[in-house]
Motif scaffolding. Structure first.
Motif, PDB file in Angstrom:
ATOM      1  N   LEU A   1       1.064  13.193   2.596  1.00 53.32           N
ATOM      2  CA  LEU A   1       1.018  11.980   1.776  1.00 53.32           C
ATOM      3  C   LEU A   1       2.369  11.284   1.745  1.00 53.32           C
ATOM      4  CD1 LEU A   1      -1.182  13.229  -1.208  1.00 53.32           C
ATOM      5  CD2 LEU A   1      -1.809  11.477   0.468  1.00 53.32           C
TER       6      LEU A   1
ATOM      7  N   TRP B   1      10.075  11.051  -3.414  1.00 57.25           N
ATOM      8  CA  TRP B   1      10.729   9.801  -3.014  1.00 57.25           C
ATOM      9  C   TRP B   1      11.656  10.023  -1.819  1.00 57.25           C
ATOM     10  CZ3 TRP B   1       9.759   4.914  -3.773  1.00 57.25           C
ATOM     11  CH2 TRP B   1      10.727   3.967  -3.472  1.00 57.25           C
TER      12      TRP B   1
ATOM     13  N   TRP C   1       5.659   2.204   4.368  1.00 57.56           N
ATOM     14  CA  TRP C   1       6.766   1.389   3.877  1.00 57.56           C
ATOM     15  C   TRP C   1       7.542   0.793   5.049  1.00 57.56           C
ATOM     16  CZ3 TRP C   1      11.772   0.622   4.560  1.00 57.56           C
ATOM     17  CH2 TRP C   1      12.448  -0.155   3.629  1.00 57.56           C
TER      18      TRP C   1
ATOM     19  N   GLY D   1       3.045   7.542   3.141  1.00 57.75           N
ATOM     20  CA  GLY D   1       3.655   6.503   2.327  1.00 57.75           C
ATOM     21  C   GLY D   1       4.945   5.990   2.931  1.00 57.75           C
TER      22      GLY D   1
ATOM     23  N   SER E   1       0.798  -1.228   0.000  1.00 57.24           N
ATOM     24  CA  SER E   1       0.000   0.000   0.000  1.00 57.24           C
ATOM     25  C   SER E   1       0.831   1.278   0.000  1.00 57.24           C
ATOM     26  CB  SER E   1      -0.920   0.018   1.230  1.00 57.24           C
ATOM     27  OG  SER E   1      -1.724  -1.142   1.290  1.00 57.24           O
ATOM     28  N   PHE E   2       2.134   1.192   0.270  1.00 58.37           N
ATOM     29  CA  PHE E   2       2.900   2.414   0.527  1.00 58.37           C
ATOM     30  C   PHE E   2       2.943   3.352  -0.661  1.00 58.37           C
ATOM     31  CE2 PHE E   2       6.425   0.659  -1.874  1.00 58.37           C
ATOM     32  CZ  PHE E   2       7.176   1.764  -2.249  1.00 58.37           C
ATOM     33  N   TYR E   3       2.905   2.830  -1.905  1.00 59.97           N
ATOM     34  CA  TYR E   3       3.042   3.698  -3.071  1.00 59.97           C
ATOM     35  C   TYR E   3       1.732   4.385  -3.445  1.00 59.97           C
ATOM     36  CZ  TYR E   3       5.746   5.284  -7.095  1.00 59.97           C
ATOM     37  OH  TYR E   3       6.442   6.051  -7.996  1.00 59.97           O
TER      38      TYR E   3
ATOM     39  N   GLY F   1       9.479  11.045   1.406  1.00 60.30           N
ATOM     40  CA  GLY F   1       8.889   9.862   2.026  1.00 60.30           C
ATOM     41  C   GLY F   1       9.952   8.954   2.615  1.00 60.30           C
TER      42      GLY F   1
ATOM     43  N   PRO G   1      -0.320   6.367  -1.573  1.00 55.70           N
ATOM     44  CA  PRO G   1      -0.316   7.800  -1.242  1.00 55.70           C
ATOM     45  C   PRO G   1       0.608   8.611  -2.153  1.00 55.70           C
ATOM     46  CG  PRO G   1      -0.139   6.494   0.758  1.00 55.70           C
ATOM     47  CD  PRO G   1       0.040   5.549  -0.386  1.00 55.70           C
ATOM     48  N   TYR G   2       1.734   8.026  -2.575  1.00 59.92           N
ATOM     49  CA  TYR G   2       2.658   8.745  -3.457  1.00 59.92           C
ATOM     50  C   TYR G   2       1.978   9.140  -4.765  1.00 59.92           C
ATOM     51  CZ  TYR G   2       6.692   7.431  -0.546  1.00 59.92           C
ATOM     52  OH  TYR G   2       7.588   7.286   0.476  1.00 59.92           O
ATOM     53  N   LYS G   3       1.059   8.302  -5.235  1.00 60.64           N
ATOM     54  CA  LYS G   3       0.388   8.584  -6.501  1.00 60.64           C
ATOM     55  C   LYS G   3      -0.551   9.790  -6.405  1.00 60.64           C
ATOM     56  CE  LYS G   3       0.578   3.922  -8.474  1.00 60.64           C
ATOM     57  NZ  LYS G   3       1.179   4.338  -9.750  1.00 60.64           N
TER      58      LYS G   3
ATOM     59  N   SER H   1      10.721   6.777   6.050  1.00 62.28           N
ATOM     60  CA  SER H   1      10.890   5.327   5.981  1.00 62.28           C
ATOM     61  C   SER H   1      12.174   4.854   6.629  1.00 62.28           C
ATOM     62  CB  SER H   1      10.893   4.866   4.516  1.00 62.28           C
ATOM     63  OG  SER H   1       9.713   5.194   3.850  1.00 62.28           O
TER      64      SER H   1
END
Length: 357
Positions: free
Chosen positions: A270, A38, A278, A274, A21-23, A41, A25-27, A45
């Motif tokens: 967001l 990147w 991660w 994310g 699911s982590f990517y 986030g 929110p990045y979208k 991480s």
């Protein structure tokens, strides 16, 4: 505390859900370059979340880490640096292949190497092949490769069929994506080597009075420092090259199309979400591993299987396979099912090894 494998399985599935699911929110981040969101986030991480959770859940965290031998520090960080290349290219894999196909290929390879990597590194692979457990495990490796072929064929078929590209696949590129995914899968497996190198730190953490659920958290801090280093260097290079640092304060980079103000608060939230999601994959992984008892052999395979399953569900939810034929969808589901079967076979092989067979 008596190990409870059922609770351990639950923790592994939570970790798989977090990783898959982590990517997402990045979208949803808008008007930030890839290297900006990147790295933002990633700070959560690889730096903020690991040290905060380890500090509050480990007895004498700094004492435990300070007692680690220099060689232990070196190998944990070293494998973390190599794993960092996998984490770095994982984002590129998502860009070019999408969630379901990208994770299937990258994580399929990671499962194979994460399972067999340490025996190869230790020079015991030939002895492994002469035992029933080794033969079963090697068969599982072949099944993984078969699953990868199926999902690759599904991706090739999709590239021919899709006419309406979803928002999550605007940069779909099968050839480039597969090349990145293979490299990502190999490097990502180095995380298993980093965890193995930190075995003495887990023992020191337990001796200091840390609860069994949390003894692995200090090792995560060490390995993730290596990953942070790799990603910081590469993202920093891209930021300098693209002159995108101004996006952190709401100013578009030079030459960027003016499409309105950058939603800074939303983007930061967001990215943080994310990033923490991660980290939670390994947070729950260490918890799950501590509960598996004699079934500890299944930790890595359970983790990979859950990630592949949840990432596939996310891929369909994000309409990445919209417009594809029944045949193509059957191929991707066949590939995913094959990969899941392979993790069971490999896990069974490791169980046989634990029984001396």
């Amino acid at each position: 505390m008596t190990p409870n494998p059922l609770i351990g399985v639950f923790f592994h599935w939570l970790g798989g859900l977090a990783s898959a699911s982590f990517y997402v929110p990045y979208k949803k981040i808008k008007l930030w370059s890839w290297e900006i969101f990147w790295l933002t986030g990633g700070i959560f991480s690889w730096l903020i979340a690991p040290w905060i959770f380890a500090y509050f859940q480990t007895s004498d965290l700094f004492g435990v880490l300070g007692s680690a031998a220099p060689a232990t520090w070196f190998w944990c960080v070293f494998w973390g640096v190599l794993w960092g290349f996998g984490g770095l290219t994982f984002g590129l894999t998502m860009r070019y292949l999408g969630l379901s196909l990208g994770m299937a290929v990258a994580l399929g390879l990671t499962t194979v190497i994460g399972t067999l990597g340490i025996p190869i590194y230790n020079g015991t692979i030939l002895a492994l092949a002469q035992k029933l457990s080794g033969q079963v495990t090697l068969f599982g490796v072949l099944v993984v490769l078969g699953g990868i072929v199926l999902v690759a064929r599904a991706g090739h078929s999709k590239s021919k069929e899709v006419t309406e590209v979803s928002d999550s696949l605007k940069e779909f590129n099968l050839t480039k994506g597969l090349m990145v995914a293979v490299f990502c899968g190999v490097m990502s497996a180095c995380f298993a080597f980093g965890l193995d190198a930190g075995a003495s730190v887990r023992e020191a953490s337990a001796a200091a009075g840390t609860g069994p659920l949390w003894v692995g958290l200090p090792v995560l801090c060490m390995v993730l420092l290596g990953g942070l280093t790799t990603n910081l260097v590469w993202s920093g290079y891209l930021i300098l090259k693209n002159k995108s640092a101004s996006e952190w304060v709401g100013k578009p980079k030079p030459g960027a199309e003016n499409t309105g103000p950058i939603p800074l608060l939303t983007n930061y939230l967001l990215a943080a979400l994310g990033g923490v999601l991660w980290y939670f994959q390994f947070f729950f992984y260490t918890m799950g591993e501590s509960q598996m008892g004699e079934y500890g052999f299944s930790s890595w395979t359970l983790h990979m299987a859950s990630i592949i399953l949840f990432s596939t569900l996310w891929g369909f939810a994000l309409k990445e396979w919209k417009g594809t034929s029944v045949k193509t969808r059957a191929l991707v589901w066949g590939g995913i099912t094959t990969l899941l079967m392979s993790t069971i076979i490999i896990g069974y092989g490791i169980k046989l090894a634990a029984e001396g067979l």
